[in-house]
Design a protein around this motif. Structure first.
Motif, PDB file in Angstrom:
ATOM      1  N   GLY A  10       0.815  -1.204   0.000  1.00  0.00           N
ATOM      2  CA  GLY A  10       0.000   0.000   0.000  1.00  0.00           C
ATOM      3  C   GLY A  10       0.849   1.254   0.000  1.00  0.00           C
ATOM      4  O   GLY A  10       0.513   2.256  -0.641  1.00  0.00           O
ATOM      5  N   TRP A  64       2.086   1.905  -3.540  1.00  0.00           N
ATOM      6  CA  TRP A  64       1.000   2.420  -4.377  1.00  0.00           C
ATOM      7  C   TRP A  64       0.710   3.875  -4.030  1.00  0.00           C
ATOM      8  O   TRP A  64       0.552   4.722  -4.909  1.00  0.00           O
ATOM      9  N   LYS A  65       0.673   4.188  -2.741  1.00  0.00           N
ATOM     10  CA  LYS A  65       0.434   5.572  -2.311  1.00  0.00           C
ATOM     11  C   LYS A  65       1.575   6.481  -2.792  1.00  0.00           C
ATOM     12  O   LYS A  65       1.336   7.609  -3.231  1.00  0.00           O
ATOM     13  N   PHE A  97      -5.158  13.168  -4.399  1.00  0.00           N
ATOM     14  CA  PHE A  97      -5.775  11.997  -3.766  1.00  0.00           C
ATOM     15  C   PHE A  97      -6.961  12.459  -2.928  1.00  0.00           C
ATOM     16  O   PHE A  97      -6.841  13.352  -2.101  1.00  0.00           O
ATOM     17  N   GLU A 142      -9.787   9.978  -1.741  1.00  0.00           N
ATOM     18  CA  GLU A 142     -10.195   8.959  -0.770  1.00  0.00           C
ATOM     19  C   GLU A 142      -9.803   7.577  -1.270  1.00  0.00           C
ATOM     20  O   GLU A 142      -9.500   7.378  -2.449  1.00  0.00           O
ATOM     21  N   SER A 143      -9.780   6.642  -0.342  1.00  0.00           N
ATOM     22  CA  SER A 143      -9.612   5.235  -0.708  1.00  0.00           C
ATOM     23  C   SER A 143     -10.933   4.529  -0.448  1.00  0.00           C
ATOM     24  O   SER A 143     -11.750   4.990   0.365  1.00  0.00           O
ATOM     25  N   PHE A 164      -4.091   1.114   2.750  1.00  0.00           N
ATOM     26  CA  PHE A 164      -5.280   0.446   2.239  1.00  0.00           C
ATOM     27  C   PHE A 164      -5.507  -0.805   3.086  1.00  0.00           C
ATOM     28  O   PHE A 164      -4.646  -1.194   3.873  1.00  0.00           O
ATOM     29  N   LYS A 188      -6.171  -2.396  -4.004  1.00  0.00           N
ATOM     30  CA  LYS A 188      -6.030  -1.050  -3.446  1.00  0.00           C
ATOM     31  C   LYS A 188      -6.735  -0.050  -4.367  1.00  0.00           C
ATOM     32  O   LYS A 188      -6.337   0.132  -5.521  1.00  0.00           O
ATOM     33  N   ILE A 189      -7.782   0.594  -3.857  1.00  0.00           N
ATOM     34  CA  ILE A 189      -8.626   1.463  -4.679  1.00  0.00           C
ATOM     35  C   ILE A 189      -8.488   2.912  -4.222  1.00  0.00           C
ATOM     36  O   ILE A 189      -8.713   3.232  -3.051  1.00  0.00           O
ATOM     37  N   ALA A 190      -8.140   3.794  -5.165  1.00  0.00           N
ATOM     38  CA  ALA A 190      -7.968   5.211  -4.860  1.00  0.00           C
ATOM     39  C   ALA A 190      -8.839   6.062  -5.774  1.00  0.00           C
ATOM     40  O   ALA A 190      -8.977   5.781  -6.972  1.00  0.00           O
TER      41      ALA A 190
END
Length: 336
Positions: free
Chosen positions: A271, A274-275, A289, A291-292, A317, A322-324
């Protein structure tokens, strides 16, 4: 603790996800997190789907049958159990062999959050409706009213179907597989949404991005939910190494103030990684960014059932999927 007991404990924790009409769908057992890594079990209506990840593609039929017996004791209304051996060289084994009931009894639709989704559970090695993105479908239904949406790597269209159920002005689906697009149309028909050929594009992602840009098309929301890895003559998808390139390819099609929903399901990408990728993309000030979106507990395991950990820490996440949600600003200020 034996497999039957472990499965039963996990399935009991999901009792609140089942509905009286027996039309719902959920993950009953995530063996990776709940004590038996080779097995995952989903429930689609009255059909049990056992995903067998045993090594060498031989499958573990004894364990699959033990799960069926435990499931029958807990949920006696189950009428079909489909056993899918992920790495099998035999198509029938990959697509699913019935350990209970007949193929004619396999459920062909489920209802989630008031929306109907067509199923083809024995079409290929997956189940044609990914249950881990349930939260994203709920988000789409709640947030995309009146919006123009581009659903890339659409697969069977479920994210776009959810957007339509929430009142989206238009959803354009893009996928290279005609069978999947036909299933998306079936879901539209189930929900009585108008089916327009122009909204279902049988096309490669990279090819579609090019001609949509040439047309000057802009969208309020672009959903980017690609496979972990794929390659065509037009380009490559590699979520471990090149996720930023994929986002930059799609980003110009989002209108000012619109959103890009980016999904990364690379198991070995943490995570934090990815972030960091997303933060790098946001440095120019034209994307932020917002929200997740969490993956539901039937996939992550519950406090009383979870025993395993992910290969890579998904934090911040809550799962390797992992959803952003990213808010986009355009230099030219053009709206969709």
């Amino acid at each position: 603790m034996d497999l039957s007991t472990t499965f039963t404990k996990a399935a009991q924790a999901r009792s609140g996800l089942l509905d009286e009409k027996q039309e719902s769908a959920c993950r009953l057992f995530n063996g990776f997190y709940e004590g038996f890594p080779a097995m995952a079990v989903d429930l689609y209506g009255r059909t049990l789907v056992i995903h067998d990840y045993s090594e060498k593609g031989e499958g573990d039929e004894a364990s699959a049958k033990a799960i069926v017996e435990a499931a029958k004791a807990l949920l006696p209304w189950i009428r079909v159990a489909l056993w899918k051996v992920r790495e099998s060289l035999i198509p029938l084994e990959r697509n699913g062999r019935c350990l209970l009931g007949e193929r004619s009894g396999i459920d062909r639709r489920v209802v989630e959050n008031g929306v109907k989704y067509a199923l083809a559970l024995d079409l290929h090695q997956d189940a044609t409706l990914y249950l881990d993105t349930r939260g994203l479908r709920a988000w789409a239904k709640a947030n995309l009213s009146g919006k123009k949406v581009l659903n890339t790597f659409a697969y069977t269209g479920s994210l776009g179907v959810a957007a339509m159920a929430g009142g989206a002005a238009q959803v354009i689906h893009v996928d290279l597989n005609r069978q999947y697009m036909n299933q998306a149309k079936d879901s539209y028909a189930l929900n009585k949404f108008p089916v327009s050929k122009a909204d279902f594009k049988i096309a490669d992602f990279f090819e579609a991005m090019s001609w949509l840009k040439k047309e000057g098309a802009l969208f309020d929301c672009l959903i980017l939910d690609p496979p972990f890895f794929s390659e065509t003559k037009n380009g490559r998808v590699d979520l471990e190494k090149e996720a930023d390139k994929l986002i930059n390819k799609a980003r110009p099609l989002i209108g000012d103030g619109g959103v890009l929903v980016a999904v990364n399901n690379a198991l070995f990408t943490s995570g934090a990684q990815w972030k960091e990728t997303l933060e790098g993309l946001c440095k120019d000030g034209y994307m932020a960014f917002e929200e997740s979106i969490a993956i539901p507990e039937d996939f992550t395991g519950y406090p009383a059932t979870r025993v395993g950990t992910a290969p890579a820490d998904p934090a911040p996440f809550n799962h390797s999927t992992k959803i952003a949600v990213l808010r986009v600003k355009r230099k030219d200020g053009r709206k969709a």
